[in-house]
Scaffold this motif. Structure first.
Motif, mmCIF file in Angstrom:
data_model
loop_
_atom_site.group_PDB
_atom_site.id
_atom_site.type_symbol
_atom_site.label_atom_id
_atom_site.label_comp_id
_atom_site.label_asym_id
_atom_site.label_seq_id
_atom_site.Cartn_x
_atom_site.Cartn_y
_atom_site.Cartn_z
ATOM 1 N N SER A 17 47.979 47.194 31.145
ATOM 2 C CA SER A 17 48.797 47.133 29.930
ATOM 3 C C SER A 17 48.199 47.971 28.809
ATOM 4 O O SER A 17 48.935 48.630 28.074
ATOM 5 N N VAL A 18 46.881 47.983 28.676
ATOM 6 C CA VAL A 18 46.245 48.796 27.633
ATOM 7 C C VAL A 18 46.454 50.279 27.926
ATOM 8 O O VAL A 18 46.825 51.057 27.037
ATOM 9 N N ILE A 19 46.248 50.683 29.160
ATOM 10 C CA ILE A 19 46.394 52.094 29.519
ATOM 11 C C ILE A 19 47.850 52.542 29.377
ATOM 12 O O ILE A 19 48.132 53.591 28.789
ATOM 13 N N LEU A 20 48.768 51.744 29.888
ATOM 14 C CA LEU A 20 50.183 52.111 29.789
ATOM 15 C C LEU A 20 50.687 52.101 28.349
ATOM 16 O O LEU A 20 51.562 52.891 27.992
ATOM 17 N N THR A 21 50.133 51.234 27.522
ATOM 18 C CA THR A 21 50.520 51.232 26.113
ATOM 19 C C THR A 21 50.123 52.535 25.443
ATOM 20 O O THR A 21 50.918 53.122 24.702
#
Length: 131
Positions: A12-16
């Motif tokens: 989720s952090v990377i995709l955000t």
């Protein structure tokens, strides 16, 4: 179960960050002066689907998938994703502001060009092709 939660939080952090950079490119290309806030909603909904899908695949791999349980996972992912998205969005906006080459006034005139971008042009060792 814990592996699925850790993997989905990391993803989720990377995709955000990836989706916020895509959002910035879209805003720059289509709407140069204003921010498009509906892209934040689209980002959160898309991230929710991706994260819920990953979590559902990793945690429910042995059982038969059911449609209502995916929605429970999706709404739980949205609740966990909103604070992460807000923090990454704040950090990304600070990064973009720091990376900007100039500062503009409210009436859209350039007030100040940062020194490192002015110095870059003066110290380049430009070799002319005719000399």
């Amino acid at each position: 179960m814990m592996t699925a939660l850790i993997a989905s939080a990391f993803l989720s952090v990377i995709l955000t960050m990836v989706l916020l950079s895509i959002k910035a490119v879209i805003e720059r290309k289509f709407n140069r002066r204003r921010k498009i806030s509906s892209l934040h909603v689209a980002n959160v909904l898309l991230l929710g689907i991706i994260i819920a899908g990953l979590y559902y695949i990793l945690s429910e791999a042995n059982s038969r998938p059911s449609f209502p349980s995916f929605f429970y996972v999706y709404f739980g992912a949205i609740q966990l994703l909103l604070p992460i998205y807000a923090l990454v969005c704040i950090g990304f906006s600070k990064y973009e502001r720091k990376r900007k080459k100039y500062i503009i006034s409210p009436d859209k005139k350039v007030l100040y060009i940062k020194e490192e971008y002015l110095a870059r042009g003066r110290h380049d060792n430009y070799q002319s092709k005719t000399s």
